[in-house]
Design a protein around this motif. Sequence first.
Motif, PDB file in Angstrom:
ATOM      1  N   GLY A 112       0.805  -1.217   0.000  1.00  0.00           N
ATOM      2  CA  GLY A 112       0.000   0.000   0.000  1.00  0.00           C
ATOM      3  C   GLY A 112       0.832   1.258   0.000  1.00  0.00           C
ATOM      4  O   GLY A 112       0.305   2.354  -0.111  1.00  0.00           O
ATOM      5  N   VAL A 113       2.153   1.114   0.120  1.00  0.00           N
ATOM      6  CA  VAL A 113       3.040   2.277   0.039  1.00  0.00           C
ATOM      7  C   VAL A 113       3.872   2.139  -1.235  1.00  0.00           C
ATOM      8  O   VAL A 113       4.490   1.104  -1.468  1.00  0.00           O
TER       9      VAL A 113
ATOM     10  N   ILE B  25       1.255   6.991   0.032  1.00  0.00           N
ATOM     11  CA  ILE B  25       0.501   6.084   0.895  1.00  0.00           C
ATOM     12  C   ILE B  25      -0.933   6.036   0.418  1.00  0.00           C
ATOM     13  O   ILE B  25      -1.608   7.062   0.357  1.00  0.00           O
ATOM     14  N   ASN B  26      -1.388   4.848   0.050  1.00  0.00           N
ATOM     15  CA  ASN B  26      -2.750   4.639  -0.458  1.00  0.00           C
ATOM     16  C   ASN B  26      -3.112   5.681  -1.514  1.00  0.00           C
ATOM     17  O   ASN B  26      -4.214   6.252  -1.503  1.00  0.00           O
TER      18      ASN B  26
ATOM     19  N   LYS C  44      -1.708   4.461   7.875  1.00  0.00           N
ATOM     20  CA  LYS C  44      -2.353   4.826   6.608  1.00  0.00           C
ATOM     21  C   LYS C  44      -3.604   5.640   6.894  1.00  0.00           C
ATOM     22  O   LYS C  44      -4.672   5.093   7.056  1.00  0.00           O
TER      23      LYS C  44
ATOM     24  N   GLY D  32      -1.389   9.838   5.055  1.00  0.00           N
ATOM     25  CA  GLY D  32      -0.878   8.988   6.111  1.00  0.00           C
ATOM     26  C   GLY D  32       0.281   9.629   6.837  1.00  0.00           C
ATOM     27  O   GLY D  32       0.692  10.740   6.530  1.00  0.00           O
TER      28      GLY D  32
ATOM     29  N   ASP E 209      -5.194  -3.194   0.538  1.00  0.00           N
ATOM     30  CA  ASP E 209      -3.824  -3.689   0.688  1.00  0.00           C
ATOM     31  C   ASP E 209      -3.913  -5.066   1.343  1.00  0.00           C
ATOM     32  O   ASP E 209      -4.652  -5.238   2.305  1.00  0.00           O
TER      33      ASP E 209
END
Lengths: 792, 186
Positions: A142-143, A157-158, A199, A213, A636
Amino acid sequence: MRFIFSFLFGLVTLFAYSQFQVSGKVVNTFNEPMENIHVHTHGKTTSTDVNGNYTIYNLKEGNHVIEFSFSGYLPYKQKYFLKSNLIINAVMIINETQIEEVAIQSKNSNVTKSQKENVISKSTIERYGSQNLGDVLKEIAGVSALKTGNSIVKPIINGLHSNRVVTLNQGIRIEDQQWGIEHAPNIDINSIQKIKVIKGASALQYGGDAIGGVVLLEPNLIRVDTLIGKTMLSLNSNGRGGSAATSLFRAKEKGLNWNFNASLKYFGDRETRNYVLSNSGNREQNFSGGLSYQLAKHNLSTYYSLYNSQVGILKASHIGNTNDLYNAIVNFQPAVIEDFTYNLAHPKQEATHHFLKVQDHISLTDFSSLEVVYSFQWNNRKEFDVRRNSQNTNAALDLDLKTHIFKVDFQTQKGKFELKNGVNLFLQNNEANPFTGVRPLIPTFSKNEIGFYGVSNYNFNESLVFELGGRLDFSTIEASKYYLKSRWNERNYNEAFSAFIQSEVGNQYFTKPKFNYVNFSGNIGFKKTFHHDYVWYFNVNLASRNPNVSELFSDGLHHSNGQIELGDLRIQQEKSFKIASTVTKSWQQTGFEIHPYLNFINDFIFLKPIGFETTIRGAFPVWSFQQTNAVLSGIDIAFNAVVFKKGSYNLGTAYVNGWDTSNQKHLIDVPPLKIMNGFKWHEKNWYNFKAEVKNEWVFTQNQFPNYNFSANIIQNNQLVAVEIPISEAPKGYNLWHFYSELQFETSKKTNLVIAFSIDNLTNEAYRDYLNRQRFFVDEMGRNFQLQIKFNY
Amino acid sequence: MKNLKNISLALLGLLVISCNDDDTVAPPVTNEEELITTVKVTLTNGSNSVVLQSKDLDGDGPNAPVVTVVGNLLANTTYTGSVEFLNESVNPADNITAEILAEDEDHQIFYQLTSGLGTISYTDVDSNSQPVGLAITYQTNAVGSGNLVVTLRHLPNKSANGVASGNIANAGGSTDAEVTFPVTIQ
């Protein structure tokens, strides 16, 4: 008959011999339960669960030895005589030579209760010793990384980045011009002991504006009497350079603790499979040191760090107009390829970041504490451009950013109720040097903020924690900026903002725009622990972010992408409403984590092409900051499993969709689907041999807004209208990576770790959608790295 | 505890004072050293002279360059030409032509004409005997009209195929100026 009797007897004895069990609880010296401790007795093994408990069944009567072991701790052995069920508890003591790895296990100090924190350990950070913070953060599903070349790496981040991601060093937000996509966090990766990623904006004590995040960089928290040192050398084939880092750490339960860390980085030009990336070298010189003194009620500490970096910007990415951009894209080959060199030429960036922190942590009672912190940061950023006159080595952009942060945090616990609240004062001043010969990209400004927050947790029972928090921020920003009269009028500023004009100088207005903002952010959620170690986190938060200086004031030509970028004084705060949930499960053999989320952002600030302007350099597309409503949704997933005794498999994958609901378009620069597969092998008996093969599979991003535009290009001596293909994402790619290490015990308290790794094993030539230099060059080719680490 | 409070209050006050330097005085205006506002091509044959000029005083600002053409080009005539680059946003104006001349091996000017309007050739060389393009000759053809595009490239690859003879296709480098003039041959 005899046969039957002996059979029965055998059965009875078998029964008699197998009916005993040994169980117990394993804790550390802080009396905290320890998970995943390896327990071994008489040919049987198990691991402790989350609460530190273990049980071994079916043990025969007799004399046995039980052994508890865990990486970073001294193994614990005990003899026992078994003739009935037995309870054996153990206290694990830290092995001082490996103390740093232990920091990760030692204390559970979650910042937010209702959101899962992803943690990166010291040993993983060390592997990235010659890279950047943005590179190591990619370890978390997710990063992703937003890059400009190889050395400028920002975390996404996301799906969100830059000012939407807040990075904190020891609880203080790093203020280093993060509005810029080409500005990497000014932090030395070798000074970081532990990284946590949250997040979303639920960590309200650190601000209510981290819509993307929070990245927390944390220090070593060991309070056991010890002195440890580490010296590490990393050598890389690609870039023909490396890094050296050394640190010393002195800890005591009471009295004076100190530590220091110094590191150097030196790289020449990187290479792709087919060519040299001319002027892609970089350097870093860093130092950090801390002192702390433990009194009965007070813990006084101070910390200083200096980050100094010089980064070359790819020569081929310096373009003058859309014609150059078009040529670069269609030629698919960089315009400048020179022989390898260590030299850094223009364009380049130089950044210096001083960070000072003074803190007093006061224990008021056993259950409440007060923390008073002052910090000062001084960031200087110089960007050097290619000038017409090569003798002129002045910076084209020279920004001096000074930030004072003063905060007081109070924490208390009453029964099932926990409360954290505090106040945060933030004073910042940016000085844009007017003598560079180039209009500054962002102006001189001062920004002052004050924020109040309160977060409370209520522990209904052992398995359910409820969290509620709120934060109120008041901020004001005042800039001193020259506007070309033509720009001021084109932007239609005269009606609403004529009061900002102070004076007229030639064809420019001198203005002092001033804005005030009030923001509320809130957070509500819970954490529920089920049987079998299932944990469910659920969190809803409301956050808002003030427009940054570039969104308000930027005004001019961006040389690396051939576009005019315009801020807008009318831009308001963007507001995010995020619903996130995480389900985790960690068995002894397998574990997983699933994190779906929905982030609704009202008045999302983004750059949008709005037309063309012709200058003496040719016609340029004009991109203006605008606001829209957007939704980011994604998931994620992380999974790991022990496949057989010494081998484990892990998977990390992330998908995010960014949608502009007002314009019915995809959002730009959203990371494509990524799947990471890894297989690890660990052979303890063979010098603690570890090997890892990783596959990184990045898909083609098909969800992008079409911002292609048409421009007149000189072809065959004629001006011809062509489409400039800036929107399409490059094809997906599939990379293999390898890592291995061996550990040699050089004495009772020292060891030597030798690691060898290969990145991009097959020397793939590929381009990445999230690299700003994707129009000009391929990504870096294969890299061999040798790391020698001496722990003492 | 009380001491601490006092100290923190004092510190706070100090910070507010030190940060609130209320400057009503305008900071100096940045002198734009890299800016080119004016490209001027002068073509002469005896007493017949033609001046093509493109001027953009607000630089990267929204106003488009003002293009003016003074004089008429005659058919089948050889003109001696020169080009001048100026920064007129400052007073006195910066002569950028001199800067180009000082580092002529790092610069080249390219001339693209609509086909049929004649040929432009270089008459100057740099220290490596490669053309610069500050001095040219223009041999016009028959009567007609079209465009002349003048491009100043910084750090071109002068030894690439065709570049020395004025073909911009393989020149590389970055564009410092690119202006289009209407051309009419009578």
